[in-house]
Motif scaffolding. Structure first.
Motif, PDB file in Angstrom:
ATOM      1  N   THR A  39      41.593  28.878  48.688  1.00 33.96           N
ATOM      2  CA  THR A  39      42.777  28.633  47.878  1.00 33.96           C
ATOM      3  C   THR A  39      43.370  29.950  47.387  1.00 33.96           C
ATOM      4  O   THR A  39      42.706  30.980  47.339  1.00 33.96           O
ATOM      5  CB  THR A  39      42.436  27.750  46.660  1.00 33.96           C
ATOM      6  N   LEU A  40      44.629  29.891  46.995  1.00 35.23           N
ATOM      7  CA  LEU A  40      45.313  31.081  46.514  1.00 35.23           C
ATOM      8  C   LEU A  40      44.824  31.472  45.132  1.00 35.23           C
ATOM      9  O   LEU A  40      44.717  30.633  44.235  1.00 35.23           O
ATOM     10  CB  LEU A  40      46.819  30.826  46.457  1.00 35.23           C
ATOM     11  N   HIS A  57      39.574  39.033  48.661  1.00 37.09           N
ATOM     12  CA  HIS A  57      39.043  38.663  47.342  1.00 37.09           C
ATOM     13  C   HIS A  57      39.646  37.332  46.895  1.00 37.09           C
ATOM     14  O   HIS A  57      40.849  37.104  47.039  1.00 37.09           O
ATOM     15  CB  HIS A  57      39.381  39.760  46.328  1.00 37.09           C
ATOM     16  N   PRO A  58      38.834  36.440  46.340  1.00 37.42           N
ATOM     17  CA  PRO A  58      39.351  35.119  45.966  1.00 37.42           C
ATOM     18  C   PRO A  58      40.415  35.134  44.876  1.00 37.42           C
ATOM     19  O   PRO A  58      41.143  34.153  44.716  1.00 37.42           O
ATOM     20  CB  PRO A  58      38.095  34.369  45.498  1.00 37.42           C
ATOM     21  N   ALA A  59      40.520  36.233  44.127  1.00 43.35           N
ATOM     22  CA  ALA A  59      41.559  36.313  43.098  1.00 43.35           C
ATOM     23  C   ALA A  59      42.933  36.617  43.669  1.00 43.35           C
ATOM     24  O   ALA A  59      43.949  36.459  42.977  1.00 43.35           O
ATOM     25  CB  ALA A  59      41.200  37.374  42.055  1.00 43.35           C
ATOM     26  N   VAL A  60      42.998  37.062  44.922  1.00 44.70           N
ATOM     27  CA  VAL A  60      44.278  37.466  45.518  1.00 44.70           C
ATOM     28  C   VAL A  60      45.038  36.242  46.024  1.00 44.70           C
ATOM     29  O   VAL A  60      44.476  35.370  46.691  1.00 44.70           O
ATOM     30  CB  VAL A  60      44.052  38.478  46.660  1.00 44.70           C
ATOM     31  N   GLY A  61      46.330  36.221  45.706  1.00 43.24           N
ATOM     32  CA  GLY A  61      47.180  35.124  46.164  1.00 43.24           C
ATOM     33  C   GLY A  61      48.326  35.555  47.051  1.00 43.24           C
ATOM     34  O   GLY A  61      48.982  34.719  47.674  1.00 43.24           O
ATOM     35  N   GLY A  62      48.589  36.867  47.089  1.00 45.04           N
ATOM     36  CA  GLY A  62      49.708  37.300  47.907  1.00 45.04           C
ATOM     37  C   GLY A  62      49.893  38.798  47.890  1.00 45.04           C
ATOM     38  O   GLY A  62      49.161  39.538  47.228  1.00 45.04           O
ATOM     39  N   GLU A  80      46.825  32.205  54.477  1.00 41.60           N
ATOM     40  CA  GLU A  80      47.432  31.453  53.381  1.00 41.60           C
ATOM     41  C   GLU A  80      48.131  32.325  52.340  1.00 41.60           C
ATOM     42  O   GLU A  80      48.791  31.813  51.431  1.00 41.60           O
ATOM     43  CB  GLU A  80      46.379  30.586  52.672  1.00 41.60           C
ATOM     44  N   LEU A  81      47.988  33.656  52.430  1.00 40.60           N
ATOM     45  CA  LEU A  81      48.587  34.531  51.432  1.00 40.60           C
ATOM     46  C   LEU A  81      50.111  34.437  51.447  1.00 40.60           C
ATOM     47  O   LEU A  81      50.738  34.348  52.508  1.00 40.60           O
ATOM     48  CB  LEU A  81      48.179  35.982  51.670  1.00 40.60           C
ATOM     49  N   LEU A  82      50.703  34.479  50.261  1.00 41.62           N
ATOM     50  CA  LEU A  82      52.151  34.584  50.143  1.00 41.62           C
ATOM     51  C   LEU A  82      52.564  36.027  50.393  1.00 41.62           C
ATOM     52  O   LEU A  82      51.893  36.958  49.947  1.00 41.62           O
ATOM     53  CB  LEU A  82      52.603  34.160  48.740  1.00 41.62           C
ATOM     54  N   ASP A  91      51.750  26.848  46.376  1.00 40.33           N
ATOM     55  CA  ASP A  91      52.077  26.577  47.778  1.00 40.33           C
ATOM     56  C   ASP A  91      53.562  26.254  47.971  1.00 40.33           C
ATOM     57  O   ASP A  91      54.073  26.368  49.089  1.00 40.33           O
ATOM     58  CB  ASP A  91      51.232  25.419  48.314  1.00 40.33           C
ATOM     59  N   SER A  92      54.244  25.861  46.901  1.00 43.19           N
ATOM     60  CA  SER A  92      55.678  25.544  47.008  1.00 43.19           C
ATOM     61  C   SER A  92      56.511  26.774  47.326  1.00 43.19           C
ATOM     62  O   SER A  92      57.684  26.657  47.700  1.00 43.19           O
ATOM     63  CB  SER A  92      56.176  24.909  45.705  1.00 43.19           C
TER      64      SER A  92
END
Length: 341
Positions: free
Chosen positions: A2-3, A25-30, A57-59, A307-308
């Motif tokens: 997950t992000l 790293h799991p804290a990274v989202g993009g 999955e990264l933005l 995810d939006s």
């Protein structure tokens, strides 16, 4: 996977071995891209694809507004500052709204085609030349005109398939200071802010996918800067305005964020106040501090759906440039940019 809540930057035009590890790293989202990461269109395509090969999955995002703020240049239409639409409105409101919509469509289509998910746009600040860092980035000094022109831009961006981010909530146009360099203070009462700067956010919030708060203290409302203020983010933005989208912090490396202390404290306070994702840019040790020390229970504390923000569709670059709409819009916007220069 997950992000996570952290948006990182990169040091150069390609991923280093260290950055490949950081992105896992799991804290990274993009990842946010800056001008230093981009040399030309093909290189940018390769870089975005490489980021996605590490974690699909990264933005991937960018600041692509036009005027002074345009990171993607080579192979992209040179866009004018958004304030040109105010002048066009004076001549022909209908034509100004149509071109603003076409501009939103073109900007979004071009960055989607290269593989990026979204730009942090549009600017909803109410200004013409009062604030040193906003100025002609704003559509107008008339809040109603900002709402109408930015609304047209949003419709065009959505038509292309890009999520939009309104910034800088609740308005950066009425303070002179640059929050990159200082922590500006606005002493107006809430009703005064509501009667001017907040108008575009109120009117457009049902069409915004995300909001970015300003690093400004509105001292009559709260002692904390907006990006660290539960009063502004949870009570006013979420409850009073009814916003259900994503909340991004502005860059936590800015001087306006330094009041919160260390980088991990800045990220922690922003997330606790109501941000869903935090930008930690232009300071790799600070970003590593956040990744190493941010509590995992803050990774998924969001209200908005991250995810939006993903691209909803992607045009093919060759087909885009062959389209009559792109050719006409690109030509007109480049003429406006040349006249502005």
């Amino acid at each position: 996977m997950t992000l996570g809540p952290v948006i990182l930057d990169l040091e150069s035009t390609s991923l280093s071995a260290e950055e490949r590890q950081l992105l896992l790293h799991p804290a990274v989202g993009g990842v946010i891209l800056f001008s230093r990461n981009i040399t030309d269109y093909q290189q940018l395509q390769v870089l975005v694809a490489d980021i996605r090969s590490v974690r699909g999955e990264l933005l991937v995002c960018v600041d692509q507004e036009g005027g002074r703020v345009q990171r993607c240049k080579e192979g992209f239409t040179r866009l004018p500052p958004m304030q040109v639409f105010h002048g066009l409105w004076e001549e022909d409101p209908t034509a100004a709204l149509q071109l603003a919509r076409d501009c939103g469509w073109l900007l979004a289509s071009e960055i989607l085609a290269v593989g990026i998910d979204f730009s942090f746009a549009p600017v909803l600040d109410v200004d013409d030349s009062f604030c040193s860092v906003i100025g002609d980035r704003a559509f107008s000094s008339d809040p109603q005109r900002v709402s109408e022109l930015a609304g047209a831009f949003i419709d065009g961006a959505h038509e292309a398939g890009m999520a939009v981010t309104g910034k800088h909530f609740p308005g950066h146009g009425s303070v002179r200071g640059d929050s990159h360099l200082e922590l500006p203070t606005d002493s107006r009462r809430f009703d005064e802010v509501e009667a001017r700067d907040l108008i575009p956010f109120v009117q457009l919030q049902p069409r915004l996918d995300a909001v970015m708060p300003a690093h400004i203290v509105f001292s009559a409302v709260d002692t904390e800067p907006v990006g660290f203020s539960a009063r502004w983010l949870r009570e006013i933005l979420r409850q009073q305005l009814g916003f259900t989208g994503v909340v991004f912090s502005d860059d936590l490396n800015m001087e306006g964020a330094s009041v919160a202390g260390s980088y991990v404290n800045r990220a922690r306070q922003a997330l606790q106040a109501g941000c869903d994702l935090v930008l930690v840019c232009n300071n790799r040790p600070g970003a590593e501090d956040v990744l190493q020390n941010l509590e995992p229970d803050l990774y998924q504390c969001q209200t908005g759906d991250r995810d939006s923000m993903r691209a909803r569709q992607r045009p093919q670059a060759d087909e885009l440039r062959c389209s009559e709409r792109w050719q006409n819009t690109s030509s007109r916007l480049q003429q406006l940019q040349a006249a502005k220069s």
